[in-house]
Design a protein around this motif. Sequence first.
Motif, PDB file in Angstrom:
ATOM      1  N   GLU A 162      89.717  15.655 106.162  1.00 24.98           N
ATOM      2  CA  GLU A 162      88.869  16.192 105.108  1.00 24.98           C
ATOM      3  C   GLU A 162      87.697  15.279 104.765  1.00 24.98           C
ATOM      4  N   LEU A 163      87.627  14.098 105.395  1.00 27.14           N
ATOM      5  CA  LEU A 163      86.606  13.112 105.052  1.00 27.14           C
ATOM      6  C   LEU A 163      85.604  12.904 106.181  1.00 27.14           C
ATOM      7  N   GLY A 164      84.397  12.531 105.804  1.00 28.91           N
ATOM      8  CA  GLY A 164      83.378  12.109 106.757  1.00 28.91           C
ATOM      9  C   GLY A 164      83.101  10.631 106.553  1.00 28.91           C
ATOM     10  N   PHE A 165      82.860   9.926 107.649  1.00 29.24           N
ATOM     11  CA  PHE A 165      82.648   8.483 107.606  1.00 29.24           C
ATOM     12  C   PHE A 165      81.355   8.108 108.312  1.00 29.24           C
ATOM     13  N   LYS A 166      80.686   7.103 107.775  1.00 28.70           N
ATOM     14  CA  LYS A 166      79.554   6.506 108.470  1.00 28.70           C
ATOM     15  C   LYS A 166      80.118   5.613 109.578  1.00 28.70           C
ATOM     16  N   PRO A 167      79.351   5.386 110.659  1.00 31.69           N
ATOM     17  CA  PRO A 167      79.852   4.527 111.735  1.00 31.69           C
ATOM     18  C   PRO A 167      80.328   3.157 111.248  1.00 31.69           C
ATOM     19  N   ALA A 168      79.622   2.552 110.304  1.00 30.30           N
ATOM     20  CA  ALA A 168      80.045   1.238 109.790  1.00 30.30           C
ATOM     21  C   ALA A 168      81.408   1.326 109.117  1.00 30.30           C
TER      22      ALA A 168
END
Length: 121
Positions: free
Chosen positions: A38-44
């Motif tokens: 359910e979550l989106g993450f930045k590459p970092a």
Amino acid sequence: MPVNFDEYKAHSDESEALPFDPNSNAFAVLSFLAEHPELGFKPAEIHEHVDVAKGSLNPTLSRLEERGLVEHEPPYWSAAADDRLAAITGTMHSMEAFEDHHGDDDFSGWHASDVDPRDHR
């Protein structure tokens, strides 16, 4: 270990193939994202949770996106809603449960009495 290159290349070109090698960057990234569908993450942020070099992260994410396994809405990445991910997640949980239940079992000597089912058709 050497491999038949033509077979390897044909397999690696299959867009439906899932990254099953637990030592691969793709497996590490996809496993992490699948744990948080359910979550989106930045590459970092992904880098903070997986053991993948920063320089390998974006190419890995791009390959996973080409296979339809992750989604990208800049700057965020997320696991795609894909039945293949649900199937592999279920399989991995089953394998972990089996290991938890049978991890200490002693299978030494089993081959002395094993039976090849092909001999009994």
